[in-house]
Scaffold this active site. Structure first.
Site, PDB file in Angstrom:
ATOM      1  N   ASP A 113       0.879  -1.256  -0.064  1.00 34.71           N
ATOM      2  CA  ASP A 113       0.038  -0.110   0.012  1.00 34.71           C
ATOM      3  C   ASP A 113       1.093   1.186  -0.153  1.00 34.71           C
ATOM      4  OD1 ASP A 113      -1.793   1.974   0.401  1.00 34.71           O
ATOM      5  OD2 ASP A 113      -2.885   0.917   1.981  1.00 34.71           O
ATOM      6  N   ASP A 311      -1.414   5.723  -6.732  1.00 32.90           N
ATOM      7  CA  ASP A 311      -2.012   4.748  -5.541  1.00 32.90           C
ATOM      8  C   ASP A 311      -1.925   3.063  -6.047  1.00 32.90           C
ATOM      9  OD1 ASP A 311      -2.846   4.064  -3.006  1.00 32.90           O
ATOM     10  OD2 ASP A 311      -4.991   3.691  -3.612  1.00 32.90           O
TER      11      ASP A 311
END
Ligand SMILES: *[C@@H]1O[C@H](CO)[C@@H](O)[C@H](O)[C@H]1NC(C)=O
Ligand SMILES: *[C@@H]1O[C@H](CO)[C@@H](O)[C@H](O)[C@H]1NC(C)=O
Ligand SMILES: *[C@@H]1O[C@H](CO)[C@@H](O)[C@H](O)[C@H]1NC(C)=O
Ligand SMILES: *[C@@H]1O[C@H](CO)[C@@H](O)[C@H](O)[C@H]1NC(C)=O
Length: 430
Positions: A113, A311
């Site tokens: 992440d 992201d």
């Protein structure tokens, strides 16, 4: 007999939720294989696959939760509506890597992440974690950190549980409680001693990845900050397409072996949210035409949190409404098929074969033209094709444009923090 052993081994592996043994090739040097959670290698692959339509709708719903979460990170005055969906949405990030924790090492498949700093690992005694946990009692190098450890000041909302440094936080639609701890973590061939992470003791909700989270953000306590001397705050990944049969991409840590021929755009810093990777998106081209987007929709503004991030955990790119509408309208105009249908949050779908224009993201100093496979999703039966992007929810918190992982597939994305730049190059991630 041989088959029996093979079966037993397979049973054992699937029970401990490791990679499918066929896929378990070794990671080398400082490069880890990256797997899509739905890859045939992944233990998190649903045993009963959803229909393509249901899968897309679920993915979009998860993205929505993540988007709200990311927005809640950047927006100064939080007025984010909590996600209260009827069914609980499993919203883990999409790509996993293998890490070995402790002495002797225990294997965990952690989710990558880029929009989070910390690493957390489910530990023994955890309430609400899945069955696979890191057994701290079996590691000779494991330590919990005390309330007075300097690192305890770097986590959000630390408190003292006995003498241990414990902290609570929210992640997506979940909340977690963890003991701040440290142990050796081995990534590919690199042992990282005294790595500080959260040892999960309690989770509620289902957003937390089952075997832990590896934060690749650039804030305090992140992997980058803790391995400064080893990896020099530099890494790159190449994310495999989840539809490709050769399922693994790579996460390459450190400056060694990074591509030399690569285009760069500056990384921007938002002091309010130092872990996110903001870039300057200046325009979007559909075919040859630069579409007309109000400048405010793309502007970087640290005080409101507005801007564009890369992201790894969101699946489909989200643009704030005026930007998305401009792109979609031009896309539709170029496709020239009158009958546009929708599928859940995708509003530009076709039931006949189409010739799609290219889409180019124009960043400061770098244009990235997306390959067709990053632009369109096709149903399994081939009966519907959609533009794989969507509008961010149209509300006051909607300030973030998110370049998501489907649009990053089969590209090498290089995060070069010391030189404050992000690079993109075409690569087949197999
Ligand atoms: C976490 O800390 C609590 C005390 O706050 C302690 O009871 C528990 O054993 C710790 N868990 C681990 C895995 O160290
Ligand atoms: C953190 O979460 C734990 C477990 O849910 C709870 O017992 C504790 O009171 C919380 N601590 C704080 C400071 O909110
Ligand atoms: C447009 O597509 C929808 C959905 O596939 C279909 O039901 C409808 O008949 C189509 N209309 C035309 C005019 O082709
Ligand atoms: C990106 O594309 C635009 C429009 O086609 C062009 O004007 C610009 O020079 C390109 N930028 C780079 C860095 O190549």
């Amino acid at each position: 007999m041989k088959t029996l052993i093979v079966c037993l081994v397979f049973l054992f592996i699937s029970q401990t939720q490791g990679l499918n043994p066929k896929c378990n090739t070794q990671d080398h040097g400082s490069t880890l294989q990256v797997f899509h959670i739905y890859s045939p290698c992944s233990p998190f692959k649903p045993s009963k696959p959803l229909s393509w339509e249901d899968d897309m709708l679920l993915t979009l719903a998860k993205d929505q939760v993540r988007l709200q979460y990311l927005s809640s990170l950047v927006v100064a005055k939080k007025s984010v509506v909590p996600v209260a969906s009827g069914r609980q949405i499993l919203q883990s990030p999409t790509y996993i890597v293998m890490a070995r924790i402790g002495t002797p090492p225990q294997t965990m498949l952690m989710a990558m992440d880029t929009s989070n700093d910390a690493a957390w690992i489910p530990c023994n005694g955890c309430h609400g974690c899945s069955s696979k946990v890191f057994n701290t009692a079996k590691s000779s190098t494991f330590k919990t950190l005390g309330c007075h450890a300097p690192q305890c000041k770097q986590v959000q909302n630390p408190s003292c549980g006995g003498s241990a440094c414990v902290f609570n936080m929210t992640y997506g639609s979940s909340s977690i409680a963890a003991n701040l701890s440290r142990d050796t973590i081995t990534l590919a061939a690199d042992p990282i001693p005294s790595y500080v992470f959260g040892c999960l003791q309690k989770i509620t909700g289902r957003s937390v990845p089952q075997q832990g989270l590896m934060g690749l953000g650039r804030g305090r306590l992140s992997l980058l900050s803790q391995t400064q001397s080893l990896y020099k705050s530099t890494f790159s990944y190449c994310l495999p397409s989840f539809r490709s049969p050769k399922f693994s991409g790579s996460l390459r840590l450190g400056p060694t072996g990074q591509p030399l021929r690569i285009k760069y755009t500056p990384l921007l810093k938002n002091p309010r949210r130092p872990s996110l990777y903001f870039v300057k998106l200046i325009g979007i081209r559909v075919g040859r035409r630069i579409v007309d987007i109000p400048p405010k929709a793309l502007a970087f503004n640290p005080s409101t949190g507005a801007g564009t991030i890369f992201d790894s955990g969101t699946v489909f790119t989200r643009l704030v409404k005026p930007a998305y509408v401009a792109v979609r309208n031009e896309f539709r105009r170029r496709v020239k098929v009158a009958n546009v249908t929708s599928l859940g949050g995708f509003d530009t779908c076709y039931t006949v074969p189409i010739v799609a224009p290219t889409i180019t993201f124009m960043f400061a100093g770098m244009n990235v033209t997306l390959p067709q496979e990053n632009l369109l999703i096709h149903s399994t039966a081939g009966s519907i094709t959609c533009l794989a992007m969507a509008s961010a929810p149209d509300n006051v918190n909607s300030v973030l444009n998110v370049i998501a992982n489907m649009q990053q597939q089969n590209l090498r994305v290089l995060f070069d923090v010391p030189n404050s730049r992000l690079g993109v190059a075409r690569e087949r991630c197999t």
